[in-house]
Scaffold this active site. Sequence first.
Site, PDB file in Angstrom:
ATOM      1  N   HIS A 159    -107.409  11.228 -68.555  1.00 42.95           N
ATOM      2  CA  HIS A 159    -106.201  10.459 -68.868  1.00 42.95           C
ATOM      3  C   HIS A 159    -106.187  10.325 -70.390  1.00 42.95           C
ATOM      4  O   HIS A 159    -107.229  10.102 -71.001  1.00 42.95           O
ATOM      5  CB  HIS A 159    -106.270   9.091 -68.175  1.00 42.95           C
ATOM      6  CG  HIS A 159    -105.124   8.161 -68.472  1.00 42.95           C
ATOM      7  ND1 HIS A 159    -103.815   8.590 -68.564  1.00 42.95           N
ATOM      8  CD2 HIS A 159    -105.091   6.822 -68.678  1.00 42.95           C
ATOM      9  CE1 HIS A 159    -103.041   7.546 -68.826  1.00 42.95           C
ATOM     10  NE2 HIS A 159    -103.787   6.463 -68.897  1.00 42.95           N
ATOM     11  N   GLU A 162     -93.981  -2.436 -39.494  1.00 37.91           N
ATOM     12  CA  GLU A 162     -92.684  -1.994 -40.022  1.00 37.91           C
ATOM     13  C   GLU A 162     -92.718  -1.743 -41.529  1.00 37.91           C
ATOM     14  O   GLU A 162     -92.051  -0.850 -42.034  1.00 37.91           O
ATOM     15  CB  GLU A 162     -91.593  -3.028 -39.703  1.00 37.91           C
ATOM     16  CG  GLU A 162     -91.181  -3.052 -38.242  1.00 37.91           C
ATOM     17  CD  GLU A 162     -90.731  -1.688 -37.713  1.00 37.91           C
ATOM     18  OE1 GLU A 162     -90.205  -0.867 -38.488  1.00 37.91           O
ATOM     19  OE2 GLU A 162     -90.927  -1.446 -36.506  1.00 37.91           O
TER      20      GLU A 162
HETATM   21  P1  NAD Z   1    -113.913   3.913 -62.272  1.00 38.14           P
HETATM   22  O1  NAD Z   1    -113.512   2.526 -62.598  1.00 38.14           O
HETATM   23  O2  NAD Z   1    -113.926   4.284 -60.836  1.00 38.14           O
HETATM   24  O3  NAD Z   1    -115.323   4.271 -62.958  1.00 38.14           O
HETATM   25  C1  NAD Z   1    -116.392   3.492 -62.859  1.00 38.14           C
HETATM   26  C2  NAD Z   1    -117.614   4.261 -63.413  1.00 38.14           C
HETATM   27  O4  NAD Z   1    -117.800   3.988 -64.789  1.00 38.14           O
HETATM   28  C3  NAD Z   1    -118.847   3.821 -62.683  1.00 38.14           C
HETATM   29  O5  NAD Z   1    -119.716   4.925 -62.536  1.00 38.14           O
HETATM   30  C4  NAD Z   1    -119.443   2.817 -63.640  1.00 38.14           C
HETATM   31  O6  NAD Z   1    -120.824   2.738 -63.478  1.00 38.14           O
HETATM   32  C5  NAD Z   1    -119.086   3.435 -64.980  1.00 38.14           C
HETATM   33  N1  NAD Z   1    -119.024   2.419 -66.032  1.00 38.14           N
HETATM   34  C6  NAD Z   1    -118.252   1.305 -66.062  1.00 38.14           C
HETATM   35  N2  NAD Z   1    -118.464   0.624 -67.182  1.00 38.14           N
HETATM   36  C7  NAD Z   1    -119.389   1.305 -67.900  1.00 38.14           C
HETATM   37  C8  NAD Z   1    -120.030   1.105 -69.146  1.00 38.14           C
HETATM   38  N3  NAD Z   1    -119.755   0.046 -69.895  1.00 38.14           N
HETATM   39  N4  NAD Z   1    -120.936   2.019 -69.545  1.00 38.14           N
HETATM   40  C9  NAD Z   1    -121.216   3.099 -68.800  1.00 38.14           C
HETATM   41  N5  NAD Z   1    -120.631   3.351 -67.610  1.00 38.14           N
HETATM   42  C10 NAD Z   1    -119.741   2.459 -67.168  1.00 38.14           C
HETATM   43  O7  NAD Z   1    -113.042   4.911 -63.128  1.00 38.14           O
HETATM   44  P2  NAD Z   1    -111.872   5.893 -62.633  1.00 38.14           P
HETATM   45  O8  NAD Z   1    -110.804   5.092 -61.985  1.00 38.14           O
HETATM   46  O9  NAD Z   1    -112.466   7.053 -61.936  1.00 38.14           O
HETATM   47  O10 NAD Z   1    -111.292   6.358 -64.050  1.00 38.14           O
HETATM   48  C11 NAD Z   1    -111.971   7.253 -64.889  1.00 38.14           C
HETATM   49  C12 NAD Z   1    -110.956   7.983 -65.741  1.00 38.14           C
HETATM   50  O11 NAD Z   1    -110.154   8.820 -64.912  1.00 38.14           O
HETATM   51  C13 NAD Z   1    -109.973   7.068 -66.481  1.00 38.14           C
HETATM   52  O12 NAD Z   1    -109.675   7.672 -67.710  1.00 38.14           O
HETATM   53  C14 NAD Z   1    -108.760   7.069 -65.589  1.00 38.14           C
HETATM   54  O13 NAD Z   1    -107.543   6.779 -66.250  1.00 38.14           O
HETATM   55  C15 NAD Z   1    -108.782   8.508 -65.110  1.00 38.14           C
HETATM   56  N6  NAD Z   1    -108.070   8.751 -63.855  1.00 38.14           N
HETATM   57  C16 NAD Z   1    -108.427   8.009 -62.760  1.00 38.14           C
HETATM   58  C17 NAD Z   1    -107.819   8.255 -61.548  1.00 38.14           C
HETATM   59  C18 NAD Z   1    -108.327   7.564 -60.314  1.00 38.14           C
HETATM   60  O14 NAD Z   1    -108.157   8.116 -59.262  1.00 38.14           O
HETATM   61  N7  NAD Z   1    -108.981   6.424 -60.358  1.00 38.14           N
HETATM   62  C19 NAD Z   1    -106.807   9.251 -61.447  1.00 38.14           C
HETATM   63  C20 NAD Z   1    -106.504  10.019 -62.581  1.00 38.14           C
HETATM   64  C21 NAD Z   1    -107.141   9.752 -63.786  1.00 38.14           C
HETATM   65 MG    MG Z   2    -103.538   6.361 -64.431  1.00 40.03          MG
HETATM   66 MG    MG Z   3     -87.981   2.197 -37.001  1.00 42.45          MG
END
Ligand code: NAD
Ligand code: MG
Ligand code: MG
Length: 343
Positions: A111, A230
């Site tokens: 992102h 619903e």
């Molecule tokens: P998430 O919140 O699920 O990630 C959490 C991870 O980050 C965990 O492994 C945690 O241990 C680690 N973490 C958290 N704080 C930390 C720190 N201070 N130091 C080290 N590690 C740390 O993240 P996500 O939702 O997968 O998002 C990751 C990226 O992907 C973002 O840039 C997001 O915008 C992008 N993105 C996410 C989705 C989605 O499906 N969630 C979709 C498209 C793009």
């Molecule tokens: Mg997003």
């Molecule tokens: Mg109906």
Amino acid sequence: MSDEFKVYMDKDIDKSKILDKKIAVIGFGSQGYGQSTNLKDSGCDVVIGLRPNGASAKKAQALGLKVMPIEEAVEWADVIQILIPDEVQAKVYEEQIKPHLRKGQYLMFAHGFNIHFKKIVPPADVNVLMVAPKGPGHTVRSEYEAGKGVPSLIAVYQDPSGDSKEVALAYASAIGAGRAGIYETNFKEETETDLFGEQCVLCGGLTALLKAGFETLVEAGYSPYMAYFECLHEMKLIVDLVNQGGISDMRYSISNTAEWGDMTIGPRIITPNVKQEMKKVLSEIQSGKFATEWLEEYNSGMKKFRELEKEGEEHQIEKVGKELRSKFTWVDDSNKIINRAKN
Ligand code: NAD
Ligand code: MG
Ligand code: MG
């Protein structure tokens, strides 16, 4: 399809551009889990960069992935995919990533938030690129396992090595996106449209609509169970039809009564005022107001965030839903896309 929106499929992509590289996926949350397990199954050399004793490290190891401290993973890798939450990326980048970066590495994002809003400014001799799946990370995994993929965007921000686009395409292919379609964009467009989509339609618009419908029926004295079916349960069944065949196929399947209601009442719910507000939200995304306010919330301890999350979890629609879903004979923890203990 116009030339500007070219689609890349697996057959168009040189996979050696990623198979010959060492990949560090930083973070093992939603996207970290989905992308790294797919990379591994596609034959890539991947490690997870994490705080070694955190909860995520155990989950990653249980799935057969190698875990290293973030600093070591950055030094080891050619490609670094940053998959920790957007709001923590700048700090982790400054302290644990930047000091270990070297010329010619590929610094990747899912992102554009931190690069576009200049919260992270990488050195000029490092390639900066993006592979952004257009779906939740758990679904990136479940679709791949089903032989399918989640369409993904790629973008290149800076390209000192001259082949960042090929590397992005090969990475996107390895996570399964080449089965669905890979599209090239830029960091500005991805960041602004992604924030707009999740705020106004996919997440914010959707949850507000579900709750408003549910509450209207319950407040009028109808059973919350009826209101759940619903206004929430059927949503997926309808969206599956729209997703596969467009609005027209969905309308082909519903009754004429439902279709007449759809076409005449929909615009009374999503009124011109709603669209006016969407335009305002978009301008706040473009000006950086949303980004600034969100980072302020994070830096001041996420009090409001937790309050709102708790309020959402305590809503009647969540309690009723949990009860009703437990009756579905096909749902058990082994086949749910999200299993919080494991991914
Ligand atoms: P998430 O919140 O699920 O990630 C959490 C991870 O980050 C965990 O492994 C945690 O241990 C680690 N973490 C958290 N704080 C930390 C720190 N201070 N130091 C080290 N590690 C740390 O993240 P996500 O939702 O997968 O998002 C990751 C990226 O992907 C973002 O840039 C997001 O915008 C992008 N993105 C996410 C989705 C989605 O499906 N969630 C979709 C498209 C793009
Ligand atoms: Mg997003
Ligand atoms: Mg109906």
